[in-house]
Design a protein around this motif. Sequence first.
Motif, short mmCIF file in Angstrom:
data_model
loop_
_atom_site.label_atom_id
_atom_site.label_comp_id
_atom_site.label_asym_id
_atom_site.label_seq_id
_atom_site.Cartn_x
_atom_site.Cartn_y
_atom_site.Cartn_z
N TYR A 1 0.68 -1.33 0.02
CA TYR A 1 -0.16 0.16 -0.50
C TYR A 1 0.62 1.18 0.15
O TYR A 1 0.19 2.09 -0.06
N LYS A 2 2.26 1.18 0.21
CA LYS A 2 3.04 2.33 0.20
C LYS A 2 2.99 3.02 -1.06
O LYS A 2 3.13 4.81 -0.66
N HIS A 3 2.64 2.46 -2.46
CA HIS A 3 3.23 3.40 -3.51
C HIS A 3 1.24 3.80 -4.41
O HIS A 3 1.35 4.34 -4.99
N ARG A 4 0.50 3.59 -3.73
CA ARG A 4 -1.20 3.40 -3.63
C ARG A 4 -1.69 5.26 -3.40
O ARG A 4 -1.34 4.51 -2.25
N ASN A 5 -2.25 5.86 -4.50
CA ASN A 5 -2.89 7.08 -3.60
C ASN A 5 -4.24 7.43 -3.65
O ASN A 5 -4.70 8.10 -3.33
N ASN A 6 -4.90 6.50 -4.20
CA ASN A 6 -5.89 6.05 -4.35
C ASN A 6 -6.86 6.26 -3.09
O ASN A 6 -6.35 5.65 -2.58
N ASP A 7 -7.83 7.06 -3.24
CA ASP A 7 -8.59 6.97 -2.07
C ASP A 7 -9.43 5.94 -1.59
O ASP A 7 -10.24 5.32 -0.14
N ARG A 8 -9.47 5.17 -2.03
CA ARG A 8 -10.38 3.96 -1.84
C ARG A 8 -9.50 2.89 -1.82
O ARG A 8 -9.71 1.85 -0.44
N GLU B 1 0.89 7.72 6.56
CA GLU B 1 2.03 7.23 7.62
C GLU B 1 1.50 6.60 8.61
O GLU B 1 2.62 6.16 9.75
N LEU B 2 0.58 7.28 9.84
CA LEU B 2 -0.34 6.60 9.98
C LEU B 2 -0.74 5.03 10.77
O LEU B 2 -0.88 4.51 11.73
N TRP B 3 -1.01 5.04 9.26
CA TRP B 3 -1.66 3.31 9.48
C TRP B 3 -0.28 2.56 9.40
O TRP B 3 -0.20 1.45 9.35
N GLN C 1 -16.78 13.27 0.24
CA GLN C 1 -15.92 11.85 0.45
C GLN C 1 -14.33 13.62 0.38
O GLN C 1 -14.09 14.41 -0.63
N GLU C 2 -13.49 13.67 1.19
CA GLU C 2 -12.68 14.01 1.13
C GLU C 2 -11.42 13.85 0.51
O GLU C 2 -11.29 12.28 0.65
N LYS C 3 -10.80 14.42 -0.95
CA LYS C 3 -10.09 14.15 -1.78
C LYS C 3 -8.28 13.91 -1.00
O LYS C 3 -8.55 14.98 0.08
N GLY C 4 -7.97 12.63 -0.94
CA GLY C 4 -6.01 13.51 -0.10
C GLY C 4 -6.08 12.11 1.03
O GLY C 4 -5.50 12.30 1.94
N ILE C 5 -7.58 11.78 1.86
CA ILE C 5 -7.17 11.41 2.97
C ILE C 5 -6.24 10.32 2.75
O ILE C 5 -5.98 9.56 4.18
N TRP C 6 -6.17 9.88 2.57
CA TRP C 6 -5.58 8.40 2.11
C TRP C 6 -4.31 8.80 2.49
O TRP C 6 -3.48 8.19 3.11
N LYS C 7 -4.09 9.06 1.57
CA LYS C 7 -2.82 10.08 1.47
C LYS C 7 -2.38 10.46 2.92
O LYS C 7 -1.16 10.13 3.06
#
Length: 730
Positions: A644-651, A719-721, A709-715
Amino acid sequence: MMKRFSTLVLYLFGFLLIWEWIRPLEQLTDTGNVWVFLLFLCIALAMDFLKWHWVLRFVINGAIIFFSLMYIYFLDQYGLFGSFPMMIQELFDNFLTMLQAQWTAITDMFRTLLFFILLWLMSYLIQYWLIQRRQIFIFFFMTLVYITVLDTFTPYNAEMAIIRTVICGFLMMGILAFYRQLEKEDIEAKTSKLSKWMIPLSGLVLISSLIAFAAPKADPIWPDPVPYITSFNEDSRNEEAGGVRKIGYGEDDSLLGGSFVPDDTLVFVAKTEDPHYWKVETKDVYTGKGWELSEEDRGSEFFASGEEVPLESFSENENVVVEERVSNVQMNRARPQIVYPLGIKSFQSENIPFELNEALEKFSIRYAEDSLMPTYDVIFNEPTYSVNALTAVNNDNHGLDSAFYERYTQLPEELPDRVRELAEEIVAGHDNWFNQIREIEGYFARSGFVYSQRDVAVPGPDEDYVDQFLFDTKLGYCDNFSTAMIVLARSAGIPTRWVKGFTEGERTNGNELTVGTYDITNNNAHSWVEAYFPGVGWIPFEPTTGFSNPVEYEFDLDEETTPNNDEEMETPEREESPDEAETTEQTETASSTFSLTKLWDSVKEAVQQHWKKIILIIIVLAFIGYLTYIKRGKWLPYFYIWTYKHRNNDRDFEKAYLVLLHEFSRFGMKRKQGQTLHSFAKEVDRLLGHQQMSQLTASYEAYLYSGKQEKGIWKRNKELWENLIKATIA
């Protein structure tokens, strides 16, 4: 960790106990490819141990069984693509046979399927007894009874099997007793506790077994009851079954058919440089039910020790080159008839006169006493035949005396037409006797005929013995195969006769000596075929599936195939003999199928030669897989981080959060049923000493339940995850 290791040990011991049930099959039955059953059992137990999903286990076990049956019964005959429909058809036919309650008509393929299912069930029962019930005594006791009964009533030597079973059984019961006590007292299993229990137990079991094995044993004080029991059992079986007899040489062959029971009574001991078949007599008239002699007993011809016998098996001319051999025979019990090899020249013995019944070609001892157990040497010629002479004989130029030819091509008038039609079909395309009879000899091996001494049919009043075997049962022993080959050969116009005697027996003095000693028992009683070739003589052939005539027939090479006429080649093995050579043109027209079959044959041969190494590699790989699985806490979190390190899709946020919950559950912080994410996050934070799980959960709930849905929430939460995932590293 300790519990998983001890469970692995229990599964290993369970496998060894089941193996003791399988070991005798190869010696006491005609079961082959035992390694396939062991491999299936090993894989089934490994999947049970690793707790794979039952659907996956079902699919894998079913696939192994399916392809094993295809490999054993269909692949050689029908090829890779033709095996599937033939196998499905035979399964369907056997199910119908079962519904009709015709249990004796079930084929060997279906019996093998049932055996696979039994092993599958045993793998489940091992898991049930060991892991759930923690009880193995009943199965341990049944195994001991099984191998001791086989040791008592059969030729199987279970001395080492009993030792292995006792050691495995007591160690298993010791481990299970330890875990039953822990579970009863609700005590956590630790390495130190198990070692304090197992080290003394293992030492006690091993030392006791060694002492018991090495200690002197007293002789039995009671007479052996086995001979009385077995004889009573055989007598009652003969009376009830009406046709089950003890195997061995007999003189009355007028009514063939019916089952036999084994008999390992020693008949004679032979010392010979090369193993060979031992003849007793020949017969020439097939009646439709059995064999009789066409000629009246012309009397006997007498001769003394050392004199050349008045019997010629083959011509000694440019078509047959002979090499003189000597074998020694020590009869184990008194009997008038004596055994001899093909090409007999003379007998050597002290003060024993011999006589020959020319009609039967049967030698016996003149004025034999009941107590006489003779020892004699047989001097015989081992032949080498000319291929040119054999292949030159065809239906147009056999040049035999008409009376002789009619005698050895005799067939009953009521022989069913389909037998003659089958003979014509088999020899079609071959213009000489040698190729024709070799084609008939190989027909049984490639047409699904099965060797068995049990459940062998007896022809009815209006049935022909050979017709029943060829078209109805396809199951029998040497009498069925040899008689059927003779009838087919005679239908093709080739003179043949029926020969009775014994196979070469079992070597008892190892393989490294020049002269071997062979024990020949009643179980070695056998019948085979001899065919007559003008200018050559009588040549033996072996049609019975699973048997191979040990006489090494070598044929001169044809001038067209090599410039050196002095070279010789051995007769091909039964599975490869001339059938494959004659079908070269057919294989060239189907090169793709041939290539696949050839590839499969190479793989099969490699598996048969190196099956022990393959099983060892599988065990090693399974052990590596097991270690990888139990150590997944050290590498699996890093795998998730890398994924998941290089995944930036919020899904991906939702997927990553669910992975985190799974990792916490594996780590020991499992979310309770009905517990909210908010409550679970607070519980995790208390254990970890920070608020990161609550922060991540709040973002996740906002992402999941917010209308926008807020954009960039996964990015922002990645680090927290990752920090929380790293907390699950064991």
